[in-house]
Design an enzyme around this catalytic site. Structure first.
Site, PDB file in Angstrom:
ATOM      1  N   LYS A 121     -27.790  61.382  69.178  1.00 34.80           N
ATOM      2  CA  LYS A 121     -28.530  60.381  69.942  1.00 34.80           C
ATOM      3  C   LYS A 121     -27.587  59.423  70.675  1.00 34.80           C
ATOM      4  CE  LYS A 121     -30.663  58.773  66.245  1.00 34.80           C
ATOM      5  NZ  LYS A 121     -30.282  59.597  65.084  1.00 34.80           N
TER       6      LYS A 121
ATOM      7  N   ARG B  25     -37.899  53.852  63.480  1.00 34.25           N
ATOM      8  CA  ARG B  25     -37.608  54.771  62.386  1.00 34.25           C
ATOM      9  C   ARG B  25     -38.731  54.820  61.362  1.00 34.25           C
ATOM     10  NH1 ARG B  25     -31.720  54.577  63.004  1.00 34.25           N
ATOM     11  NH2 ARG B  25     -30.660  55.872  61.482  1.00 34.25           N
TER      12      ARG B  25
ATOM     13  N   ARG C 258     -16.915  63.093  61.678  1.00 39.70           N
ATOM     14  CA  ARG C 258     -17.047  62.186  62.825  1.00 39.70           C
ATOM     15  C   ARG C 258     -16.078  61.001  62.795  1.00 39.70           C
ATOM     16  NH1 ARG C 258     -22.945  59.936  64.398  1.00 39.70           N
ATOM     17  NH2 ARG C 258     -22.892  58.875  62.392  1.00 39.70           N
TER      18      ARG C 258
ATOM     19  N   ARG D  71     -13.926  55.359  61.183  1.00 39.38           N
ATOM     20  CA  ARG D  71     -14.939  56.203  60.553  1.00 39.38           C
ATOM     21  C   ARG D  71     -15.949  55.279  59.908  1.00 39.38           C
ATOM     22  NH1 ARG D  71     -13.242  61.710  60.565  1.00 39.38           N
ATOM     23  NH2 ARG D  71     -11.026  61.768  61.046  1.00 39.38           N
TER      24      ARG D  71
ATOM     25  N   ARG E 243     -29.505  59.191  53.893  1.00 38.33           N
ATOM     26  CA  ARG E 243     -29.982  59.016  55.274  1.00 38.33           C
ATOM     27  C   ARG E 243     -30.897  60.157  55.686  1.00 38.33           C
ATOM     28  NH1 ARG E 243     -24.285  58.562  57.612  1.00 38.33           N
ATOM     29  NH2 ARG E 243     -25.125  58.484  59.716  1.00 38.33           N
TER      30      ARG E 243
END
Ligand code: ADP
Ligand code: ZN
Length: 219
Positions: A13, A88, A127, A160, A172
């Site tokens: 996203k 959300r 990531r 990070r 999550r």
């Protein structure tokens, strides 16, 4: 146009939102970024949400709706808003609908980015981002350059996220399936939903989003 990017953590996203900001002059409203900024600046609210975020749970609707309301009241939103990571929950979705009505604005399109769970785990645990410009890196597919300098801005402040680890990722994902995924049905029923394959290349995902927005513009 005002649009929502909907999808699990790691669906891409943020990456696509950044592209839309560059190419269409849209305004990105990421509640995740706002909450991280509140933590960095050490506000009371930032301190309240820190542990919740690191665990991977959702912060309260009240806090995130307040953040979004504040932004909508101060930005002029020319070029349109991209809601990234918000709403959300169903309560957040209703609140956003009401805020937009209050401002005389419409929601034009909700883009669901579909990615399978295995890929999410791989993406997120690999990531890293540039702390100066936000460019996103991945240890497997787009490693931090050997010279240690961001390809976009030349900075060397790579970061990070504290919640990009296997444990909070599981939380999550659970939060996504329990609390956020009902929004797919909610927006489908409202007639706003477009789904794209989030596993395609970054360029192909961007092209699918562009075509979804083109269709929404016409209708
Ligand atoms: P990602 O989509 O990669 O999980 P975000 O940067 O959007 O990450 O969000 C990071 C964390 O911030 C979430 O796990 C959650 O704790 C909190 N958060 C962000 N947006 C919301 C929201 N709309 N409602 C509740 N919590 C949120
Ligand atoms: Zn950079």
């Amino acid at each position: 146009m005002n649009i929502i990017l909907l999808g699990p953590p790691g669906a891409g996203k943020g990456t696509q939102a950044r592209k839309l900001v560059e190419e269409r002059n849209m305004v990105q409203l990421s509640t995740g970024d706002m909450l991280r900024a509140a933590r960095t600046s050490g506000t009371e609210m930032g301190k309240t949400v820190a542990a919740v975020m690191d665990r991977g749970d959702l912060v309260t609707d009240e806090i995130v709706i307040g953040l979004i309301r504040e932004q909508l009241e101060t930005d002029d939103g020319k070029g349109g808003y991209i809601f990234d990571g918000f709403p959300r929950t169903l309560a957040q979705a209703d609140a956003l609908g009401n805020l937009l009505v209050e401002m005389g604005e419409n929601l034009d399109c909700v883009i669901e980015m579909q990615v399978d769970d295995e890929a999410l785990v791989d993406r997120i645990t690999a990531r890293a981002t540039c702390g100066d410009c936000g460019e996103v890196y991945n240890d497997n597919t787009k490693p931090i350059p050997a010279d240690g300098k961001c390809t976009n801005c030349g900075g060397s402040n790579f970061q990070r996220r504290a919640d990009d680890n296997a444990d909070s990722l599981r939380t999550r994902l659970m939060a996504y399936y329990k609390q956020t995924s009902p929004l797919v049905g909610y927006y489908y029923a409202k007639g706003d939903l477009k789904s794209v394959d989030g596993l395609a290349s970054m360029e192909d995902v961007a092209a699918s989003i562009a075509s979804a927005l083109g269709q929404a513009e016409k209708s």
